[in-house]
Design a protein around this motif. Structure first.
Motif, PDB file in Angstrom:
ATOM      1  N   THR A 104       0.736  -1.198  -0.052  1.00  0.00           N
ATOM      2  CA  THR A 104       0.125   0.140  -0.038  1.00  0.00           C
ATOM      3  C   THR A 104       0.998   1.268  -0.013  1.00  0.00           C
ATOM      4  OG1 THR A 104      -1.684  -1.402   1.230  1.00  0.00           O
ATOM      5  CG2 THR A 104      -1.841   0.915   1.374  1.00  0.00           C
ATOM      6  N   SER A 105       1.985   1.303   0.864  1.00  0.00           N
ATOM      7  CA  SER A 105       2.903   2.371   1.135  1.00  0.00           C
ATOM      8  C   SER A 105       3.569   2.613  -0.383  1.00  0.00           C
ATOM      9  CB  SER A 105       3.714   2.406   2.060  1.00  0.00           C
ATOM     10  OG  SER A 105       4.741   1.645   1.962  1.00  0.00           O
ATOM     11  N   ALA A 106       3.869   1.575  -1.087  1.00  0.00           N
ATOM     12  CA  ALA A 106       4.647   1.608  -2.489  1.00  0.00           C
ATOM     13  C   ALA A 106       3.801   2.495  -3.549  1.00  0.00           C
ATOM     14  CB  ALA A 106       4.760   0.406  -3.036  1.00  0.00           C
ATOM     15  N   TYR A 107       2.260   2.148  -3.394  1.00  0.00           N
ATOM     16  CA  TYR A 107       1.106   2.835  -4.307  1.00  0.00           C
ATOM     17  C   TYR A 107       0.789   4.334  -3.853  1.00  0.00           C
ATOM     18  CZ  TYR A 107       1.427  -1.171  -7.395  1.00  0.00           C
ATOM     19  OH  TYR A 107       1.858  -2.144  -8.060  1.00  0.00           O
ATOM     20  N   PHE A 108       0.541   4.321  -2.525  1.00  0.00           N
ATOM     21  CA  PHE A 108       0.153   5.564  -1.826  1.00  0.00           C
ATOM     22  C   PHE A 108       1.111   6.082  -0.702  1.00  0.00           C
ATOM     23  CE2 PHE A 108      -3.593   3.186  -3.141  1.00  0.00           C
ATOM     24  CZ  PHE A 108      -4.203   4.033  -4.153  1.00  0.00           C
ATOM     25  N   ARG A 109       1.954   6.797  -0.974  1.00  0.00           N
ATOM     26  CA  ARG A 109       3.165   7.077  -0.006  1.00  0.00           C
ATOM     27  C   ARG A 109       2.715   7.401   1.214  1.00  0.00           C
ATOM     28  NH1 ARG A 109       6.976   4.498   0.469  1.00  0.00           N
ATOM     29  NH2 ARG A 109       8.628   5.364   1.275  1.00  0.00           N
ATOM     30  N   THR A 110       1.705   8.402   1.224  1.00  0.00           N
ATOM     31  CA  THR A 110       1.544   8.992   2.650  1.00  0.00           C
ATOM     32  C   THR A 110      -0.049   8.565   2.854  1.00  0.00           C
ATOM     33  OG1 THR A 110       0.677  10.813   1.304  1.00  0.00           O
ATOM     34  CG2 THR A 110       2.859  11.019   2.134  1.00  0.00           C
ATOM     35  N   ARG A 111      -0.358   9.113   4.075  1.00  0.00           N
ATOM     36  CA  ARG A 111      -1.627   8.819   4.460  1.00  0.00           C
ATOM     37  C   ARG A 111      -2.603   9.762   3.779  1.00  0.00           C
ATOM     38  NH1 ARG A 111      -5.145   7.194   8.400  1.00  0.00           N
ATOM     39  NH2 ARG A 111      -6.646   8.499   9.106  1.00  0.00           N
ATOM     40  N   ALA A 112      -2.294  10.682   3.381  1.00  0.00           N
ATOM     41  CA  ALA A 112      -2.783  11.836   2.443  1.00  0.00           C
ATOM     42  C   ALA A 112      -3.304  11.233   1.069  1.00  0.00           C
ATOM     43  CB  ALA A 112      -2.416  13.162   2.361  1.00  0.00           C
ATOM     44  N   ALA A 113      -2.075  10.570   0.741  1.00  0.00           N
ATOM     45  CA  ALA A 113      -2.367   9.917  -0.772  1.00  0.00           C
ATOM     46  C   ALA A 113      -3.365   8.703  -0.761  1.00  0.00           C
ATOM     47  CB  ALA A 113      -0.913   9.655  -1.261  1.00  0.00           C
ATOM     48  N   LEU A 114      -3.082   8.021   0.426  1.00  0.00           N
ATOM     49  CA  LEU A 114      -4.300   6.963   0.616  1.00  0.00           C
ATOM     50  C   LEU A 114      -5.607   7.631   0.905  1.00  0.00           C
ATOM     51  CD1 LEU A 114      -4.498   3.958   1.093  1.00  0.00           C
ATOM     52  CD2 LEU A 114      -4.048   3.931   3.608  1.00  0.00           C
ATOM     53  N   LEU A 115      -5.752   8.395   1.473  1.00  0.00           N
ATOM     54  CA  LEU A 115      -7.082   9.109   1.510  1.00  0.00           C
ATOM     55  C   LEU A 115      -7.687   9.461   0.309  1.00  0.00           C
ATOM     56  CD1 LEU A 115      -7.383  10.854   5.035  1.00  0.00           C
ATOM     57  CD2 LEU A 115      -8.908   9.433   4.166  1.00  0.00           C
ATOM     58  N   THR A 116      -6.659  10.128  -0.644  1.00  0.00           N
ATOM     59  CA  THR A 116      -7.097  10.795  -1.805  1.00  0.00           C
ATOM     60  C   THR A 116      -7.462   9.672  -2.991  1.00  0.00           C
ATOM     61  OG1 THR A 116      -5.567  12.659  -1.656  1.00  0.00           O
ATOM     62  CG2 THR A 116      -6.173  12.189  -3.877  1.00  0.00           C
ATOM     63  N   GLY A 117      -6.686   8.626  -2.811  1.00  0.00           N
ATOM     64  CA  GLY A 117      -6.866   7.310  -3.748  1.00  0.00           C
ATOM     65  C   GLY A 117      -8.386   6.712  -3.256  1.00  0.00           C
ATOM     66  N   LEU A 118      -8.574   6.700  -1.961  1.00  0.00           N
ATOM     67  CA  LEU A 118      -9.973   6.187  -1.468  1.00  0.00           C
ATOM     68  C   LEU A 118     -11.122   6.882  -1.887  1.00  0.00           C
ATOM     69  CD1 LEU A 118     -10.596   4.944   2.067  1.00  0.00           C
ATOM     70  CD2 LEU A 118     -11.931   6.541   1.052  1.00  0.00           C
ATOM     71  N   VAL A 119     -11.013   8.163  -1.822  1.00  0.00           N
ATOM     72  CA  VAL A 119     -11.919   9.155  -2.133  1.00  0.00           C
ATOM     73  C   VAL A 119     -12.263   9.071  -3.552  1.00  0.00           C
ATOM     74  CG1 VAL A 119     -12.635  11.671  -2.075  1.00  0.00           C
ATOM     75  CG2 VAL A 119     -11.686  10.584   0.158  1.00  0.00           C
ATOM     76  N   THR A 120     -11.274   9.185  -4.350  1.00  0.00           N
ATOM     77  CA  THR A 120     -11.381   9.099  -5.757  1.00  0.00           C
ATOM     78  C   THR A 120     -11.950   7.821  -6.197  1.00  0.00           C
ATOM     79  OG1 THR A 120      -9.403  10.329  -6.199  1.00  0.00           O
ATOM     80  CG2 THR A 120     -10.226   9.012  -7.888  1.00  0.00           C
ATOM     81  N   ARG A 121     -11.815   6.669  -5.474  1.00  0.00           N
ATOM     82  CA  ARG A 121     -12.330   5.605  -5.956  1.00  0.00           C
ATOM     83  C   ARG A 121     -14.180   5.524  -5.355  1.00  0.00           C
ATOM     84  NH1 ARG A 121     -13.715   1.542  -9.176  1.00  0.00           N
ATOM     85  NH2 ARG A 121     -14.063  -0.549  -8.183  1.00  0.00           N
ATOM     86  N   LEU A 122     -14.003   6.092  -4.396  1.00  0.00           N
ATOM     87  CA  LEU A 122     -15.509   6.216  -3.748  1.00  0.00           C
ATOM     88  C   LEU A 122     -16.424   6.911  -4.810  1.00  0.00           C
ATOM     89  CD1 LEU A 122     -17.437   5.893  -1.167  1.00  0.00           C
ATOM     90  CD2 LEU A 122     -16.565   7.935  -0.333  1.00  0.00           C
TER      91      LEU A 122
END
Length: 185
Positions: free
Chosen positions: A41-59
């Motif tokens: 996960t951290s390889a694809y979404f480096r930071t927590r902010a990037a993870l949240l952005t990816g999640l929200v974009t998918r949502l």
């Protein structure tokens, strides 16, 4: 392949958020939920902010797809009863199954977006066939301030959905009828 993996991880992040809350949303938790090796996960979404952005974009992608499909299945809205029927369908979709899970995630992400303009921008209501159907309905029924009335009506419905997410039950048809009547005044 990378796009598929990002989508898989974003879906897993959505599940973690719904099941464990915003504080439980970590890279490790998403690795576990997605059945991927630690660190993926951290390889694809480096930071927590990037993870949240990816999640929200998918949502938003999932929500838009659902709204598009639902609007295609409904006939053109001609009567108040048909509009209310569509809203009953929408509220049921948002309160059951995967729709309920996405609604819970959307509200959690909305609270997070108060401090994150990037998330807020992604969550801004999008143009979709459902919104357009409401806009057209109000316009053909003599409403002069169509944009504001459409926004207000849909925002009120979101509020009713939130109330039912928290307190259980369905959105009463009478409440939706009242909102439509108010929008038409």
């Amino acid at each position: 392949m990378a796009s598929d993996r990002r989508t898989h991880l974003a879906d897993a992040a959505l599940d973690v958020l719904v099941d464990e809350g915003i504080r439980g949303l970590t890279h490790r938790a998403v690795d576990r939920r997605s059945a991927m090796p630690p660190g993926t996960t951290s390889a694809y979404f480096r930071t927590r902010a990037a993870l949240l952005t990816g999640l929200v974009t998918r949502l938003v992608q999932l929500d838009q797809a659902e709204l598009h499909t639902t609007a295609e299945e409904l006939p053109p809205l001609r009567t108040v009863e048909e509009l209310v029927d569509g809203m009953v369908l929408l509220t049921r979709q948002r309160l059951t199954g995967q729709g309920r899970r996405r609604s819970l995630a959307r509200h959690a992400c909305t609270v997070e977006s108060v401090r994150d303009p990037e998330l807020r921008e992604i969550l801004v209501p999008r143009e979709n066939a459902g919104r357009e159907a409401v806009r057209l309905f109000l316009g053909t029924h003599g409403v002069t301030d169509v944009e504001n009335r459409t926004h207000t009506l849909l925002t009120c419905i979101d509020g009713l959905i939130f109330d039912r997410l928290v307190n259980g039950g369905e959105v009463p048809r009478a409440a939706l009828e009242g909102l439509v009547a108010a929008a038409l005044r």
